[in-house]
Design a protein around this motif. Structure first.
Motif, PDB file in Angstrom:
ATOM      1  N   GLU A 189       0.837  -1.258   0.063  1.00 34.83           N
ATOM      2  CA  GLU A 189      -0.046  -0.019  -0.039  1.00 34.83           C
ATOM      3  C   GLU A 189       0.782   1.217   0.222  1.00 34.83           C
ATOM      4  O   GLU A 189       1.815   1.638   1.031  1.00 34.83           O
ATOM      5  CB  GLU A 189      -1.014  -0.043   1.075  1.00 34.83           C
ATOM      6  N   LYS A 190       0.609   2.092  -0.908  1.00 35.53           N
ATOM      7  CA  LYS A 190       1.030   3.492  -1.021  1.00 35.53           C
ATOM      8  C   LYS A 190       2.730   3.455  -0.633  1.00 35.53           C
ATOM      9  O   LYS A 190       3.047   4.145   0.323  1.00 35.53           O
ATOM     10  CB  LYS A 190       0.524   4.563  -0.059  1.00 35.53           C
ATOM     11  N   PRO A 191       3.464   2.772  -1.496  1.00 33.44           N
ATOM     12  CA  PRO A 191       4.842   2.879  -1.198  1.00 33.44           C
ATOM     13  C   PRO A 191       5.630   4.046  -1.772  1.00 33.44           C
ATOM     14  O   PRO A 191       5.125   4.731  -2.342  1.00 33.44           O
ATOM     15  CB  PRO A 191       5.504   1.698  -2.416  1.00 33.44           C
ATOM     16  N   GLU A 192       6.829   4.411  -1.064  1.00 33.05           N
ATOM     17  CA  GLU A 192       7.662   5.369  -1.831  1.00 33.05           C
ATOM     18  C   GLU A 192       8.073   4.933  -3.340  1.00 33.05           C
ATOM     19  O   GLU A 192       8.151   3.709  -3.338  1.00 33.05           O
ATOM     20  CB  GLU A 192       8.804   5.687  -0.742  1.00 33.05           C
ATOM     21  N   PRO A 193       7.822   5.888  -4.125  1.00 34.38           N
ATOM     22  CA  PRO A 193       8.375   5.730  -5.435  1.00 34.38           C
ATOM     23  C   PRO A 193       9.273   4.780  -5.832  1.00 34.38           C
ATOM     24  O   PRO A 193       9.393   3.524  -6.450  1.00 34.38           O
ATOM     25  CB  PRO A 193       8.524   7.227  -6.289  1.00 34.38           C
ATOM     26  N   ASP A 194      10.606   4.916  -4.732  1.00 32.31           N
ATOM     27  CA  ASP A 194      11.682   4.090  -5.088  1.00 32.31           C
ATOM     28  C   ASP A 194      11.475   2.459  -4.472  1.00 32.31           C
ATOM     29  O   ASP A 194      12.072   1.604  -4.968  1.00 32.31           O
ATOM     30  CB  ASP A 194      12.930   4.610  -4.438  1.00 32.31           C
ATOM     31  N   ASP A 195      10.476   2.555  -3.785  1.00 38.08           N
ATOM     32  CA  ASP A 195      10.329   1.118  -3.106  1.00 38.08           C
ATOM     33  C   ASP A 195       9.238   0.415  -3.699  1.00 38.08           C
ATOM     34  O   ASP A 195       9.091  -0.862  -3.532  1.00 38.08           O
ATOM     35  CB  ASP A 195       9.877   1.209  -1.670  1.00 38.08           C
ATOM     36  N   ALA A 196       8.493   1.017  -4.686  1.00 36.60           N
ATOM     37  CA  ALA A 196       7.199   0.415  -5.622  1.00 36.60           C
ATOM     38  C   ALA A 196       7.916  -0.875  -6.299  1.00 36.60           C
ATOM     39  O   ALA A 196       8.737  -0.745  -6.879  1.00 36.60           O
ATOM     40  CB  ALA A 196       6.816   1.367  -6.263  1.00 36.60           C
ATOM     41  N   PRO A 197       7.204  -2.049  -6.102  1.00 37.57           N
ATOM     42  CA  PRO A 197       7.773  -3.099  -6.914  1.00 37.57           C
ATOM     43  C   PRO A 197       7.174  -2.905  -8.421  1.00 37.57           C
ATOM     44  O   PRO A 197       7.840  -3.628  -9.041  1.00 37.57           O
ATOM     45  CB  PRO A 197       6.773  -4.196  -6.486  1.00 37.57           C
ATOM     46  N   SER A 198       6.423  -2.055  -8.689  1.00 36.52           N
ATOM     47  CA  SER A 198       5.943  -1.928 -10.181  1.00 36.52           C
ATOM     48  C   SER A 198       5.344  -0.564 -10.227  1.00 36.52           C
ATOM     49  O   SER A 198       5.120   0.177  -9.106  1.00 36.52           O
ATOM     50  CB  SER A 198       5.338  -3.031 -10.743  1.00 36.52           C
ATOM     51  N   ASN A 199       5.135   0.005 -11.377  1.00 38.94           N
ATOM     52  CA  ASN A 199       4.115   1.182 -11.630  1.00 38.94           C
ATOM     53  C   ASN A 199       2.837   0.692 -11.820  1.00 38.94           C
ATOM     54  O   ASN A 199       1.975   1.565 -12.352  1.00 38.94           O
ATOM     55  CB  ASN A 199       4.722   2.215 -12.315  1.00 38.94           C
ATOM     56  N   LEU A 200       2.355  -0.263 -11.460  1.00 41.66           N
ATOM     57  CA  LEU A 200       0.952  -0.996 -11.782  1.00 41.66           C
ATOM     58  C   LEU A 200       0.039  -0.829 -10.408  1.00 41.66           C
ATOM     59  O   LEU A 200       0.558  -1.298  -9.546  1.00 41.66           O
ATOM     60  CB  LEU A 200       0.977  -2.383 -12.147  1.00 41.66           C
ATOM     61  N   ALA A 201      -0.859   0.031 -10.564  1.00 46.53           N
ATOM     62  CA  ALA A 201      -1.625   0.448  -9.206  1.00 46.53           C
ATOM     63  C   ALA A 201      -2.724  -0.121  -9.234  1.00 46.53           C
ATOM     64  O   ALA A 201      -3.581  -0.217 -10.380  1.00 46.53           O
ATOM     65  CB  ALA A 201      -1.582   1.885  -9.377  1.00 46.53           C
ATOM     66  N   ALA A 202      -3.161  -0.596  -8.134  1.00 47.56           N
ATOM     67  CA  ALA A 202      -4.577  -1.358  -7.955  1.00 47.56           C
ATOM     68  C   ALA A 202      -5.479  -0.075  -8.016  1.00 47.56           C
ATOM     69  O   ALA A 202      -5.362   0.880  -7.101  1.00 47.56           O
ATOM     70  CB  ALA A 202      -4.662  -1.928  -6.714  1.00 47.56           C
ATOM     71  N   ILE A 203      -6.891  -0.230  -8.793  1.00 47.95           N
ATOM     72  CA  ILE A 203      -7.596   0.810  -8.720  1.00 47.95           C
ATOM     73  C   ILE A 203      -8.861   0.086  -8.197  1.00 47.95           C
ATOM     74  O   ILE A 203      -9.078  -1.113  -8.025  1.00 47.95           O
ATOM     75  CB  ILE A 203      -7.868   1.656  -9.991  1.00 47.95           C
ATOM     76  N   GLY A 204      -9.946   0.812  -8.162  1.00 47.19           N
ATOM     77  CA  GLY A 204     -11.000   0.483  -7.277  1.00 47.19           C
ATOM     78  C   GLY A 204     -12.078  -0.564  -7.916  1.00 47.19           C
ATOM     79  O   GLY A 204     -13.301  -0.279  -7.538  1.00 47.19           O
ATOM     80  N   ARG A 205     -11.607  -1.464  -8.421  1.00 40.16           N
ATOM     81  CA  ARG A 205     -12.575  -2.648  -9.066  1.00 40.16           C
ATOM     82  C   ARG A 205     -11.918  -4.070  -8.529  1.00 40.16           C
ATOM     83  O   ARG A 205     -10.898  -4.139  -9.027  1.00 40.16           O
ATOM     84  CB  ARG A 205     -12.764  -2.806 -10.345  1.00 40.16           C
ATOM     85  N   TYR A 206     -12.566  -4.651  -7.777  1.00 41.44           N
ATOM     86  CA  TYR A 206     -12.071  -6.222  -7.400  1.00 41.44           C
ATOM     87  C   TYR A 206     -13.275  -7.264  -7.477  1.00 41.44           C
ATOM     88  O   TYR A 206     -14.401  -6.995  -7.327  1.00 41.44           O
ATOM     89  CB  TYR A 206     -11.584  -6.082  -5.699  1.00 41.44           C
ATOM     90  N   VAL A 207     -12.835  -8.590  -7.789  1.00 33.48           N
ATOM     91  CA  VAL A 207     -13.757  -9.690  -7.618  1.00 33.48           C
ATOM     92  C   VAL A 207     -12.793 -10.433  -6.469  1.00 33.48           C
ATOM     93  O   VAL A 207     -11.687 -11.012  -6.908  1.00 33.48           O
ATOM     94  CB  VAL A 207     -13.749 -10.350  -8.930  1.00 33.48           C
TER      95      VAL A 207
END
Ligand code: UTP
Length: 292
Positions: A189-207
């Motif tokens: 959740e909300k990583p610092e840009p340098d610590d982010a595992p990728s630039n793929l962000a979860a947005i508000g739709r889930y199953v």
């Protein structure tokens, strides 16, 4: 198992949209003439889900009133012969079977989803955030439901964002299995840009499979002291496969002022009623203000 239920968490305080949200829910702020939560309910219905649970809280009564019958208004419209408006008002309450649970205290998105358990039971279900709008021409939820039917596992929607923006979202570490489908190795959740595992962000739709509730029970308060849905998804991903469905555009976070404006303009230019005149006005404005 077919997904028959959707949960729409709408109990947050909407602090990014103050002062408008001081005395009204952000989910009721209109995009032109329709509250944003109505677009979200319509999206679920388009995907074939008609049992909808809205998670509400204090100060959110107008959401319930909006989806309820309005007997006085209906008889007024009928007596004035305003039949188009009458049809429109009735459609809102007939669209789906809508239920409500109050969250009590807004302890985080994960907590909001956890309170849905008695209603959802032991079934897969969808979660649609009440302030994330997906354009009607993007069949995102339909695509996610197909992936769920194929694999029988949880599916989250992800979108590529810039490195700077990733610290506003949950960021996944993906393991691609198809061009637009990845297995979630982990999510933070909300990583610092340098610590982010990728630039793929979860947005508000889930199953989700119902096992997300077990994961939520094990989830301790995380970032901001809130029970984070992201942390529960990360736990779930260690127990069973969670898929990330990559989609490109057509999403607005209308809890954010700039996205709210963009959504309003884009939806307005495509509307049959106000669209033609608004497009001309907008083109003229761009010239007059030398915006290009
Ligand atoms: P946000 O973080 O965008 O909502 O949560 P917020 O807390 O209302 O907004 P800001 O940041 O203060 O402006 C995403 C979604 O989760 C819901 C919100 O209503 C929103 O739809 N939510 C959040 C809950 O239902 N309960 C919570 O405890 C937190």
């Amino acid at each position: 198992m077919k997904v028959k239920k959707a949960v729409i968490p709408a109990a947050g305080l909407g602090t990014r949209f103050l002062p408008a949200t001081k005395a009204q829910p952000k989910e009721m702020l209109p995009i032109i003439d329709t509250p944003s939560i109505q677009y979200v309910v319509e999206e679920a219905v388009r995907a074939g889900i008609e049992d909808i649970l809205i998670i509400t809280g204090r100060g959110k009564r107008s959401i319930e009133d909006h989806f309820d019958r309005s007997v006085e208004l209906e008889s007024f419209l009928e007596s004035k012969g305003k039949f188009d408006e009458l049809k429109q008002v009735r459609q809102i309450s007939d669209m789906a079977m809508i239920h409500y649970i109050r969250q009590g205290d807004p302890l985080g998105l994960g907590h909001a989803v956890a309170v849905a358990e008695p209603h959802v039971g032991d079934e897969p279900f969808a979660v649609l955030l009440g302030d994330d709008l997906i354009s009607a021409s993007t069949p995102l939820l339909e695509g996610m439901l197909k992936i769920h039917e194929r694999y029988g596992r949880s599916v989250i929607a992800v979108q590529e964002v810039s490195r700077d923006e990733i610290s506003l979202y949950g960021s996944i570490q993906p393991e691609f299995v198809e061009e637009n489908l990845a297995r979630v190795v982990s999510i933070v959740e909300k990583p610092e840009p340098d610590d982010a595992p990728s630039n793929l962000a979860a947005i508000g739709r889930y199953v989700f499979t119902p096992e997300i509730f077990d994961a939520l029970r094990e989830t301790k308060p995380g970032r901001g002291g809130e029970i984070q849905l992201t942390d529960a998804i990360n736990l779930l991903a260690q127990e069973q496969a969670v898929y990330a469905y990559l989609f490109e555009d057509g999403r607005y976070d209308v809890g954010n002022k700039l996205d709210y404006l963009k959504a309003t303009v884009e939806i307005a230019i495509e509307r049959d009623d106000v669209g033609p005149e608004f497009r001309l006005w907008l083109a003229d404005l761009v010239q007059r203000k030398k915006l290009l």
